[in-house]
Design a protein around this motif. Structure first.
Motif, PDB file in Angstrom:
ATOM      1  N   HIS A  93       0.832  -1.206   0.000  1.00 32.95           N
ATOM      2  CA  HIS A  93       0.000   0.000   0.000  1.00 32.95           C
ATOM      3  C   HIS A  93       0.867   1.256   0.000  1.00 32.95           C
ATOM      4  N   ARG A  94       1.830   1.272   0.897  1.00 34.66           N
ATOM      5  CA  ARG A  94       2.676   2.456   1.052  1.00 34.66           C
ATOM      6  C   ARG A  94       3.534   2.694  -0.193  1.00 34.66           C
ATOM      7  N   SER A  95       4.112   1.619  -0.727  1.00 36.72           N
ATOM      8  CA  SER A  95       5.012   1.759  -1.874  1.00 36.72           C
ATOM      9  C   SER A  95       4.263   2.203  -3.124  1.00 36.72           C
ATOM     10  N   VAL A  96       3.098   1.627  -3.363  1.00 34.42           N
ATOM     11  CA  VAL A  96       2.314   2.025  -4.532  1.00 34.42           C
ATOM     12  C   VAL A  96       1.913   3.490  -4.423  1.00 34.42           C
ATOM     13  N   ARG A  97       1.527   3.904  -3.233  1.00 31.58           N
ATOM     14  CA  ARG A  97       1.116   5.298  -3.032  1.00 31.58           C
ATOM     15  C   ARG A  97       2.295   6.256  -3.201  1.00 31.58           C
ATOM     16  N   GLU A  98       3.445   5.902  -2.633  1.00 36.11           N
ATOM     17  CA  GLU A  98       4.578   6.826  -2.627  1.00 36.11           C
ATOM     18  C   GLU A  98       5.347   6.849  -3.944  1.00 36.11           C
ATOM     19  N   THR A  99       5.379   5.725  -4.649  1.00 31.97           N
ATOM     20  CA  THR A  99       6.162   5.668  -5.882  1.00 31.97           C
ATOM     21  C   THR A  99       5.326   5.908  -7.132  1.00 31.97           C
ATOM     22  N   GLY A 100       4.023   5.764  -7.003  1.00 35.49           N
ATOM     23  CA  GLY A 100       3.173   5.861  -8.188  1.00 35.49           C
ATOM     24  C   GLY A 100       3.244   4.640  -9.076  1.00 35.49           C
ATOM     25  N   ALA A 101       3.827   3.556  -8.573  1.00 37.92           N
ATOM     26  CA  ALA A 101       3.952   2.334  -9.369  1.00 37.92           C
ATOM     27  C   ALA A 101       2.576   1.790  -9.721  1.00 37.92           C
ATOM     28  N   ARG A 102       2.460   1.276 -10.927  1.00 34.96           N
ATOM     29  CA  ARG A 102       1.214   0.658 -11.362  1.00 34.96           C
ATOM     30  C   ARG A 102       1.424  -0.793 -11.784  1.00 34.96           C
ATOM     31  N   GLN A 103       2.537  -1.372 -11.352  1.00 36.38           N
ATOM     32  CA  GLN A 103       2.753  -2.793 -11.582  1.00 36.38           C
ATOM     33  C   GLN A 103       3.464  -3.391 -10.369  1.00 36.38           C
ATOM     34  N   ALA A 104       2.977  -4.545  -9.951  1.00 41.09           N
ATOM     35  CA  ALA A 104       3.564  -5.272  -8.830  1.00 41.09           C
ATOM     36  C   ALA A 104       3.883  -6.679  -9.289  1.00 41.09           C
ATOM     37  N   VAL A 105       4.969  -7.240  -8.743  1.00 37.39           N
ATOM     38  CA  VAL A 105       5.400  -8.585  -9.117  1.00 37.39           C
ATOM     39  C   VAL A 105       5.492  -9.424  -7.846  1.00 37.39           C
ATOM     40  N   LEU A 106       4.791 -10.547  -7.827  1.00 35.94           N
ATOM     41  CA  LEU A 106       4.842 -11.487  -6.718  1.00 35.94           C
ATOM     42  C   LEU A 106       5.709 -12.661  -7.145  1.00 35.94           C
ATOM     43  N   ASP A 122      -6.387   2.631  -9.848  1.00 34.29           N
ATOM     44  CA  ASP A 122      -6.771   2.300 -11.219  1.00 34.29           C
ATOM     45  C   ASP A 122      -5.529   2.082 -12.080  1.00 34.29           C
ATOM     46  N   GLY A 123      -5.594   1.107 -12.957  1.00 31.73           N
ATOM     47  CA  GLY A 123      -4.512   0.870 -13.904  1.00 31.73           C
ATOM     48  C   GLY A 123      -3.406  -0.016 -13.395  1.00 31.73           C
ATOM     49  N   CYS A 124      -3.554  -0.614 -12.205  1.00 30.93           N
ATOM     50  CA  CYS A 124      -2.499  -1.472 -11.671  1.00 30.93           C
ATOM     51  C   CYS A 124      -2.576  -2.880 -12.262  1.00 30.93           C
ATOM     52  N   ALA A 125      -1.401  -3.461 -12.465  1.00 26.54           N
ATOM     53  CA  ALA A 125      -1.295  -4.857 -12.890  1.00 26.54           C
ATOM     54  C   ALA A 125      -0.478  -5.616 -11.854  1.00 26.54           C
ATOM     55  N   VAL A 126      -0.941  -6.806 -11.494  1.00 28.17           N
ATOM     56  CA  VAL A 126      -0.249  -7.655 -10.531  1.00 28.17           C
ATOM     57  C   VAL A 126       0.198  -8.918 -11.258  1.00 28.17           C
ATOM     58  N   PHE A 127       1.516  -9.098 -11.385  1.00 27.07           N
ATOM     59  CA  PHE A 127       2.098 -10.257 -12.061  1.00 27.07           C
ATOM     60  C   PHE A 127       2.431 -11.319 -11.013  1.00 27.07           C
ATOM     61  N   GLU A 128       1.894 -12.514 -11.198  1.00 36.26           N
ATOM     62  CA  GLU A 128       2.098 -13.608 -10.254  1.00 36.26           C
ATOM     63  C   GLU A 128       2.967 -14.678 -10.907  1.00 36.26           C
ATOM     64  N   ILE A 129       4.195 -14.813 -10.417  1.00 35.08           N
ATOM     65  CA  ILE A 129       5.129 -15.792 -10.971  1.00 35.08           C
ATOM     66  C   ILE A 129       5.184 -17.023 -10.073  1.00 35.08           C
TER      67      ILE A 129
END
Length: 302
Positions: A93-106, A122-129
């Protein structure tokens, strides 16, 4: 793939070996979800456990654990996983808010349901490897629940021993955009060289403004705690021998490697978060959690 071959693959990836640990964590999250003083909510966790015959006798509620938090497995260890879930949820939550990132990788996503649980911009993508069998199992369970992700969920079915970076970019990951990465309960299963390669790859694929959280173990000899109540109870009551699954060779200093490359890193014990939230495991004698560290790293902008 024949039906028998598919069953064998699923059993290997979900109900045996390292895959079974994902179900252990899911059971812990189910117990945490139903606590009156819950640290994290995962309404999907219990459904994974119920879908796996290997876990039929595992508890899913705190009231099903007679000794409560004094139980080394379904009390103390389960609460550890609940605390870890909360700490990493907050990090995302904190990192997405502070960095403006719209992609996360698990990385090694297992039965992680953050794409479904968390409130994403809005516009976030979550990549699950993860391995195909793990992701297939998760997909079947969630599809049966008609679960809807809160971000664009992108499964990347690949073993982390293979070219996962190529598979990730092939799935649409943008190496030029800020990203948030999680490696939850993963690195100590990998050979040291594989951990180094993973950290190097994350650094290479993350531009300034990115963030990474991962879990490490610092014991020079993991067998020093081989008779700890936590390891013994886990082995006897679930059949999961964690020490047989961990790679016991000396671990690289991944936090130090990131710091040397300009990342800002913070290294915490789980007990730091127990004190922060006022609940969770505290240190004890012969403690299998003694060497666990949670590392939070950010790649600063110039």
């Amino acid at each position: 793939m024949t039906g028998t071959a598919q069953q064998d693959t699923e059993r290997e990836d979900v109900q045996g070996g390292v895959g079974l640990t994902a179900l252990l964590v899911a059971a812990a999250r189910a117990i945490e979800t139903h606590r009156a003083d819950s640290l994290a909510q995962d309404a999907y966790a219990e459904h994974f456990v119920r879908a796996a015959p290997a876990c039929a006798k595992w508890p899913l509620r705190a009231e099903q654990v007679p000794d409560g938090d004094a139980d080394p497995l379904w009390g103390r260890f389960a609460r550890y996983f609940g605390l870890r879930t909360r700490a990493l949820d907050d990090f995302v939550h904190r990192s997405v808010r502070e960095t403006g990132a719209r992609q996360a990788v698990l990385l090694g996503a297992g039965l992680d349901t953050r794409a479904f649980r968390l409130d994403w911009p809005d516009g976030c993508a979550v990549f699950e490897i993860d391995r195909p069998g793990v992701l297939d199992f998760k997909h079947r369970v969630l599809a049966g629940l008609a679960a809807t992700p809160r971000a664009a969920r992108v499964p990347v079915p690949v073993d982390l021993r293979d070219d996962w970076a190529g598979a990730l970019t092939g799935a649409g990951f943008d190496t030029a955009a800020p990203s948030v990465w999680l490696a939850e309960g993963l690195l100590f299963y990998l050979p040291p060289a594989a951990e180094t390669h993973l950290i190097d790859t994350v650094d290479r694929m993350t531009p300034a403004g990115g963030a990474l959280a991962f879990e490490a173990k610092l014991e020079k000899d993991l067998l020093v705690h081989r008779d700890s109540p936590l390891y013994v109870a886990t082995r006897l009551r679930t059949g999961i021998d964690l020490l047989a699954l961990f790679d016991r060779r000396p671990r690289p200093d991944s936090a130090g490697a990131l710091s040397a490359r300009g990342w800002s890193t913070a290294v915490h014990t789980p007990f730091d978060f127990t004190r922060l939230h006022g609940r969770g495991p505290m240190p004890e004698g012969n403690d299998a959690l003694e060497g666990n560290r949670w590392v939070f790293a950010h790649k600063p902008r110039p």
